[in-house]
Motif scaffolding. Structure first.
Motif, short mmCIF file in Angstrom:
data_model
loop_
_atom_site.label_atom_id
_atom_site.label_comp_id
_atom_site.label_asym_id
_atom_site.label_seq_id
_atom_site.Cartn_x
_atom_site.Cartn_y
_atom_site.Cartn_z
N ASN A 8 0.81 -1.22 0.00
CA ASN A 8 0.00 0.00 0.00
C ASN A 8 0.85 1.27 0.00
N LEU A 9 1.90 1.27 -0.81
CA LEU A 9 2.81 2.41 -0.87
C LEU A 9 2.32 3.45 -1.87
N SER A 10 2.22 4.69 -1.42
CA SER A 10 1.81 5.80 -2.30
C SER A 10 2.78 6.95 -2.14
N LYS A 11 2.94 7.72 -3.22
CA LYS A 11 3.80 8.90 -3.18
C LYS A 11 3.28 9.92 -4.17
N ARG A 12 3.16 11.15 -3.69
CA ARG A 12 2.69 12.25 -4.54
C ARG A 12 3.71 13.38 -4.53
N TYR A 13 3.96 13.93 -5.72
CA TYR A 13 4.78 15.12 -5.86
C TYR A 13 3.88 16.22 -6.41
N GLY A 14 3.40 17.09 -5.54
CA GLY A 14 2.44 18.09 -5.96
C GLY A 14 1.17 17.41 -6.44
N LYS A 15 0.78 17.67 -7.68
CA LYS A 15 -0.42 17.06 -8.24
C LYS A 15 -0.15 15.71 -8.90
N ILE A 16 1.13 15.35 -8.99
CA ILE A 16 1.49 14.10 -9.67
C ILE A 16 1.52 12.96 -8.66
N ARG A 17 0.77 11.91 -8.94
CA ARG A 17 0.76 10.73 -8.09
C ARG A 17 1.77 9.73 -8.66
N ALA A 18 2.98 9.73 -8.12
CA ALA A 18 4.06 8.90 -8.66
C ALA A 18 3.87 7.43 -8.33
N LEU A 19 3.34 7.13 -7.14
CA LEU A 19 3.03 5.76 -6.73
C LEU A 19 1.60 5.75 -6.18
N ASP A 20 0.83 4.77 -6.63
CA ASP A 20 -0.58 4.72 -6.29
C ASP A 20 -0.92 3.37 -5.67
N ASP A 21 -0.77 3.27 -4.34
CA ASP A 21 -1.17 2.07 -3.60
C ASP A 21 -0.47 0.82 -4.14
N VAL A 22 0.86 0.89 -4.22
CA VAL A 22 1.66 -0.20 -4.79
C VAL A 22 1.93 -1.27 -3.74
N SER A 23 1.72 -2.52 -4.11
CA SER A 23 2.04 -3.67 -3.26
C SER A 23 2.72 -4.74 -4.11
N LEU A 24 3.79 -5.33 -3.56
CA LEU A 24 4.49 -6.42 -4.25
C LEU A 24 5.38 -7.15 -3.27
N GLU A 25 5.80 -8.36 -3.65
CA GLU A 25 6.76 -9.13 -2.87
C GLU A 25 7.77 -9.78 -3.81
N LEU A 26 9.03 -9.77 -3.38
CA LEU A 26 10.09 -10.49 -4.08
C LEU A 26 10.67 -11.52 -3.13
N GLU A 27 10.73 -12.76 -3.59
CA GLU A 27 11.29 -13.82 -2.78
C GLU A 27 12.82 -13.81 -2.88
N HIS A 28 13.46 -14.33 -1.85
CA HIS A 28 14.92 -14.38 -1.82
C HIS A 28 15.43 -15.18 -3.02
N GLY A 29 16.39 -14.62 -3.75
CA GLY A 29 16.99 -15.31 -4.87
C GLY A 29 16.32 -15.09 -6.21
N GLU A 30 15.25 -14.31 -6.26
CA GLU A 30 14.60 -14.02 -7.53
C GLU A 30 15.39 -12.97 -8.32
N MET A 31 15.26 -13.02 -9.65
CA MET A 31 15.71 -11.95 -10.52
C MET A 31 14.49 -11.47 -11.29
N VAL A 32 14.07 -10.24 -11.00
CA VAL A 32 12.79 -9.71 -11.48
C VAL A 32 13.03 -8.45 -12.28
N ALA A 33 12.37 -8.34 -13.43
CA ALA A 33 12.44 -7.14 -14.25
C ALA A 33 11.31 -6.20 -13.88
N LEU A 34 11.60 -4.91 -13.89
CA LEU A 34 10.61 -3.86 -13.65
C LEU A 34 10.56 -3.01 -14.91
N ILE A 35 9.42 -3.00 -15.60
CA ILE A 35 9.32 -2.29 -16.87
C ILE A 35 8.19 -1.26 -16.83
#
Length: 279
Positions: A8-35
């Motif tokens: 449930n991570l959110s971040k706003r810069y002025g009127k810009i909502r950079a993160l909107d209720d983000v949730s995720l999990e990475l398990e130990h040893g994973e290699m994950v791409a973020l696109i």
């Protein structure tokens, strides 16, 4: 063990909502791409996971290796040393030798006076040299960092993270400024570190074919939200064209595999769920 947990991570810069209720999990040893396209929230999410920035409100929470690193808009830096970050800009000191730049990875674990005068023990120097060998550039140790190619500088930055002994490596667009040959070498090094050292790797990428080739799992973002979290092999060209818009022709190879994306019921909470981009 869960390496990274974001809820449930959110971040706003002025009127810009950079993160909107983000949730995720990475398990130990994973290699994950973020696109995701520019402005989708990738770099902002990385800065928060790395402990460089705090989210908004009371709901957002991040845990690293089971320890809460931020919650309620406040940072707890106890686990910050467990995460190492490399950036597109390399962040090497041009006038210093490559070996000295790698040795800088020790600064969080040596007395301040030694770091100030640049005094490192022989065992630390040997470890730094071994790290350069590991990333394939042992011959450049004595050169000034400014003399290296972009790909060599990025591999030197990765060697510095090996010296840091972090258990999680986050790479923010590490190959976006590199030619294809150098990009492959950098990605090969990251994959080797992930496989051989069991280090969790989260790598932000613009070039989607590298996500498909090197990462079993891909997380896609748009407008500060996660819109896909699942197998990289299931990323269809049609989905990527919608994700990137006009830029998709440059970022998605026409001969990349186009497999059907998994269809799951709307509202499914599994990490494999695919969400509509315009939701």
């Amino acid at each position: 063990m869960t390496a990274i947990s974001v809820s449930n991570l959110s971040k706003r810069y002025g009127k810009i909502r950079a993160l909107d209720d983000v949730s995720l999990e990475l398990e130990h040893g994973e290699m994950v791409a973020l696109i995701g396209a520019s402005g989708s929230g990738k770099s902002t999410l990385i800065r928060h996971i790395a402990g460089l920035e705090a989210g908004d409100g009371q709901a957002g929470k991040i845990s690293v290796l089971g320890e809460v690193t931020q919650s309620g808009g406040r940072l707890n830096r106890n686990r910050r040393g467990a995460v190492s970050v490399i950036f597109q800009q390399f962040n090497l000191v041009d006038r210093l030798s490559v070996l000295t730049n790698v040795l800088i990875g020790n600064l969080g674990r040596v007395p301040r006076w030694r770091g100030t005068i640049g005094y490192f023990h022989r065992c630390e120097r040997n470890k730094a040299q071994a790290a350069l060998t590991r990333v394939g550039i042992p011959q450049v140790a004595a050169q000034r960092s400014s003399t290296l190619s972009g790909g060599q500088q990025q591999r030197a930055a990765i060697a510095r993270t090996l010296v840091q002994e972090a258990r999680i490596l986050i790479a923010d667009e590490p190959i976006s400024a590199l030619d294809p040959s150098s990009a492959r070498r950098v990605m090969d090094v990251l994959a080797d570190i992930n496989t051989q050292d069991n280090i969790t790797v989260l790598v932000s990428l613009h070039q989607v074919e590298y996500a498909r080739r090197y990462c079993k799992r891909t997380i896609a973002m748009r407008d500060g939200r996660i819109v896909y979290d699942g197998p990289s092999t299931a990323l269809s060209n049609a989905f990527l064209a919608e994700l990137y818009g006009d830029a998709s022709e440059e970022l998605v190879l026409p001969d990349a595999p186009a497999e059907p994306m998994p269809v799951m019921p709307f509202g499914q909470t599994s990490r494999m769920a695919v969400h509509h981009l315009n939701a």
